[in-house]
Write a protein that holds these residues in place. Structure first.
Motif, PDB file in Angstrom:
ATOM      1  N   VAL A  95      -4.397  -0.834   7.562  1.00  0.00           N
ATOM      2  CA  VAL A  95      -4.993  -1.401   6.358  1.00  0.00           C
ATOM      3  C   VAL A  95      -5.160  -2.905   6.482  1.00  0.00           C
ATOM      4  O   VAL A  95      -4.229  -3.619   6.883  1.00  0.00           O
ATOM      5  CB  VAL A  95      -4.127  -1.080   5.123  1.00  0.00           C
ATOM      6  N   ASN A 119     -10.637   6.011  -0.416  1.00  0.00           N
ATOM      7  CA  ASN A 119      -9.513   5.649   0.463  1.00  0.00           C
ATOM      8  C   ASN A 119      -8.627   6.859   0.745  1.00  0.00           C
ATOM      9  O   ASN A 119      -7.388   6.783   0.691  1.00  0.00           O
ATOM     10  CB  ASN A 119      -8.681   4.522  -0.155  1.00  0.00           C
ATOM     11  N   SER A 148      -4.581  -6.019  10.726  1.00  0.00           N
ATOM     12  CA  SER A 148      -4.237  -4.886   9.867  1.00  0.00           C
ATOM     13  C   SER A 148      -2.735  -4.655   9.834  1.00  0.00           C
ATOM     14  O   SER A 148      -1.999  -5.098  10.723  1.00  0.00           O
ATOM     15  CB  SER A 148      -4.943  -3.619  10.362  1.00  0.00           C
ATOM     16  N   HIS A 172      -5.642  -6.285   4.382  1.00  0.00           N
ATOM     17  CA  HIS A 172      -5.511  -6.901   3.054  1.00  0.00           C
ATOM     18  C   HIS A 172      -6.497  -8.053   2.944  1.00  0.00           C
ATOM     19  O   HIS A 172      -6.900  -8.651   3.950  1.00  0.00           O
ATOM     20  CB  HIS A 172      -4.083  -7.386   2.841  1.00  0.00           C
ATOM     21  N   ILE A 202      -5.741  -3.064  -1.122  1.00  0.00           N
ATOM     22  CA  ILE A 202      -6.536  -2.658   0.036  1.00  0.00           C
ATOM     23  C   ILE A 202      -7.865  -3.395   0.042  1.00  0.00           C
ATOM     24  O   ILE A 202      -8.625  -3.308  -0.919  1.00  0.00           O
ATOM     25  CB  ILE A 202      -6.793  -1.141   0.010  1.00  0.00           C
ATOM     26  N   GLU A 234      -9.769  -3.136   3.172  1.00  0.00           N
ATOM     27  CA  GLU A 234     -10.489  -2.174   3.994  1.00  0.00           C
ATOM     28  C   GLU A 234      -9.471  -1.380   4.804  1.00  0.00           C
ATOM     29  O   GLU A 234      -8.427  -1.900   5.171  1.00  0.00           O
ATOM     30  CB  GLU A 234     -11.446  -2.887   4.938  1.00  0.00           C
ATOM     31  N   ILE A 235      -9.781  -0.107   5.052  1.00  0.00           N
ATOM     32  CA  ILE A 235      -8.926   0.715   5.905  1.00  0.00           C
ATOM     33  C   ILE A 235      -9.635   0.971   7.222  1.00  0.00           C
ATOM     34  O   ILE A 235     -10.781   1.430   7.220  1.00  0.00           O
ATOM     35  CB  ILE A 235      -8.549   2.040   5.233  1.00  0.00           C
ATOM     36  N   ALA A 246      -4.685   6.585  -0.302  1.00  0.00           N
ATOM     37  CA  ALA A 246      -4.110   5.241  -0.172  1.00  0.00           C
ATOM     38  C   ALA A 246      -4.416   4.434  -1.420  1.00  0.00           C
ATOM     39  O   ALA A 246      -5.564   4.384  -1.864  1.00  0.00           O
ATOM     40  CB  ALA A 246      -4.679   4.546   1.055  1.00  0.00           C
ATOM     41  N   VAL A 248       0.854  -1.188   0.000  1.00  0.00           N
ATOM     42  CA  VAL A 248       0.000   0.000   0.000  1.00  0.00           C
ATOM     43  C   VAL A 248       0.886   1.233   0.000  1.00  0.00           C
ATOM     44  O   VAL A 248       1.907   1.274   0.701  1.00  0.00           O
ATOM     45  CB  VAL A 248      -0.920   0.003   1.225  1.00  0.00           C
TER      46      VAL A 248
END
Length: 121
Positions: free
Chosen positions: A99, A76, A107, A101, A28, A30-31, A24, A2
Protein backbone atom coordinates in the motif's frame (compact mmCIF):
# COMPACT_ATOMS: atom_id res chain seq x y z
CA UNK A 1 -2.90 2.71 9.08
CA UNK A 2 -4.54 0.13 6.84
CA UNK A 3 -6.72 -2.82 7.75
CA UNK A 4 -7.16 -5.88 5.56
CA UNK A 5 -10.28 -7.86 6.41
CA UNK A 6 -10.78 -11.30 4.88
CA UNK A 7 -14.07 -13.13 4.59
CA UNK A 8 -15.52 -16.14 2.83
CA UNK A 9 -13.69 -19.01 4.48
CA UNK A 10 -15.46 -22.07 5.79
CA UNK A 11 -15.93 -25.81 5.56
CA UNK A 12 -16.52 -27.40 2.16
CA UNK A 13 -16.42 -30.90 0.74
CA UNK A 14 -13.74 -31.93 -1.72
CA UNK A 15 -14.64 -30.78 -5.21
CA UNK A 16 -16.54 -27.79 -3.88
CA UNK A 17 -15.91 -24.07 -4.23
CA UNK A 18 -15.33 -21.06 -2.02
CA UNK A 19 -14.76 -17.40 -2.76
CA UNK A 20 -12.53 -15.39 -0.45
CA UNK A 21 -12.67 -11.62 -0.26
CA UNK A 22 -10.26 -9.14 1.28
CA UNK A 23 -11.17 -5.51 1.67
CA UNK A 24 -8.56 -2.88 2.46
CA UNK A 25 -9.62 0.18 4.43
CA UNK A 26 -7.84 3.11 6.00
CA UNK A 27 -5.30 5.62 4.78
CA UNK A 28 -4.82 4.39 1.22
CA UNK A 29 -3.48 6.38 -1.70
CA UNK A 30 -2.94 3.44 -3.99
CA UNK A 31 -2.53 -0.33 -3.69
CA UNK A 32 0.19 -1.99 -5.73
CA UNK A 33 0.32 -5.80 -5.76
CA UNK A 34 -2.14 -7.87 -3.73
CA UNK A 35 -1.53 -11.45 -2.70
CA UNK A 36 -3.12 -14.49 -1.10
CA UNK A 37 -0.97 -16.68 1.13
CA UNK A 38 -1.90 -19.81 3.03
CA UNK A 39 -0.49 -21.71 5.97
CA UNK A 40 -1.42 -25.28 6.79
CA UNK A 41 -0.75 -26.77 10.24
CA UNK A 42 2.92 -27.60 10.65
CA UNK A 43 3.87 -26.02 7.34
CA UNK A 44 5.42 -22.75 6.27
CA UNK A 45 3.28 -19.97 4.88
CA UNK A 46 3.24 -20.12 1.09
CA UNK A 47 2.30 -17.64 -1.62
CA UNK A 48 -0.78 -18.91 -3.45
CA UNK A 49 -1.61 -16.14 -5.92
CA UNK A 50 -0.69 -12.56 -6.76
CA UNK A 51 -2.21 -9.79 -8.84
CA UNK A 52 -0.63 -6.51 -9.86
CA UNK A 53 -2.47 -3.20 -10.01
CA UNK A 54 -2.70 -3.72 -13.76
CA UNK A 55 -4.28 -7.14 -13.39
CA UNK A 56 -1.34 -9.41 -14.15
CA UNK A 57 -1.67 -12.65 -12.17
CA UNK A 58 0.60 -15.40 -10.94
CA UNK A 59 -0.17 -18.70 -9.18
CA UNK A 60 1.62 -21.45 -7.34
CA UNK A 61 1.64 -24.59 -9.49
CA UNK A 62 -0.61 -26.56 -7.12
CA UNK A 63 -3.59 -24.24 -7.69
CA UNK A 64 -3.21 -23.38 -11.38
CA UNK A 65 -6.42 -24.06 -13.26
CA UNK A 66 -8.45 -24.24 -10.04
CA UNK A 67 -8.01 -20.85 -8.33
CA UNK A 68 -8.56 -17.40 -9.82
CA UNK A 69 -7.38 -14.16 -8.24
CA UNK A 70 -9.06 -10.88 -9.18
CA UNK A 71 -9.41 -7.39 -7.78
CA UNK A 72 -11.71 -4.39 -7.78
CA UNK A 73 -9.48 -1.34 -7.56
CA UNK A 74 -12.42 1.00 -6.91
CA UNK A 75 -13.28 -1.03 -3.80
CA UNK A 76 -9.69 -1.81 -2.77
CA UNK A 77 -10.73 -5.45 -2.67
CA UNK A 78 -9.07 -8.64 -3.82
CA UNK A 79 -10.83 -11.95 -4.36
CA UNK A 80 -9.78 -15.58 -4.58
CA UNK A 81 -12.20 -17.91 -6.35
CA UNK A 82 -11.32 -21.47 -5.37
CA UNK A 83 -12.83 -24.32 -7.37
CA UNK A 84 -12.28 -28.08 -7.32
CA UNK A 85 -11.04 -27.82 -3.77
CA UNK A 86 -8.91 -30.62 -2.34
CA UNK A 87 -8.22 -31.62 1.27
CA UNK A 88 -4.65 -30.40 0.81
CA UNK A 89 -6.01 -26.89 0.26
CA UNK A 90 -6.99 -26.82 3.93
CA UNK A 91 -5.19 -23.90 5.56
CA UNK A 92 -5.57 -20.43 6.99
CA UNK A 93 -5.63 -18.04 4.05
CA UNK A 94 -4.11 -14.59 4.47
CA UNK A 95 -4.49 -11.48 2.39
CA UNK A 96 -1.42 -9.32 1.82
CA UNK A 97 -1.05 -5.97 0.09
CA UNK A 98 1.56 -3.37 -0.79
CA UNK A 99 0.00 0.00 0.00
CA UNK A 100 1.12 3.51 -0.88
CA UNK A 101 0.14 6.25 1.54
CA UNK A 102 -0.36 9.81 0.37
CA UNK A 103 2.95 11.64 0.11
CA UNK A 104 5.04 8.47 0.29
CA UNK A 105 7.27 7.11 -2.47
CA UNK A 106 7.55 3.64 -0.98
CA UNK A 107 4.88 1.09 -0.21
CA UNK A 108 4.08 -0.50 3.13
CA UNK A 109 3.22 -4.19 3.37
CA UNK A 110 0.11 -5.20 5.32
CA UNK A 111 -1.41 -8.53 6.37
CA UNK A 112 -4.95 -9.55 7.11
CA UNK A 113 -5.90 -11.64 10.12
CA UNK A 114 -6.56 -14.78 8.10
CA UNK A 115 -9.60 -16.89 7.33
CA UNK A 116 -9.84 -20.65 7.79
CA UNK A 117 -10.56 -22.88 4.81
CA UNK A 118 -11.24 -26.54 5.57
CA UNK A 119 -11.82 -29.08 2.82
CA UNK A 120 -13.20 -32.44 3.91
CA UNK A 121 -12.60 -35.64 1.95
Amino acid sequence: QVQLVESGGGLVQAGGSLRLSCAATGSIFEIDAMHWYRQAPGKQRELVASITSGGRTNYVDSVKGRFTISRDNAKNTVYLQMNSLKPEDTAVYYCNADVYHSGSYSSVNYWGQGTQVTVSS
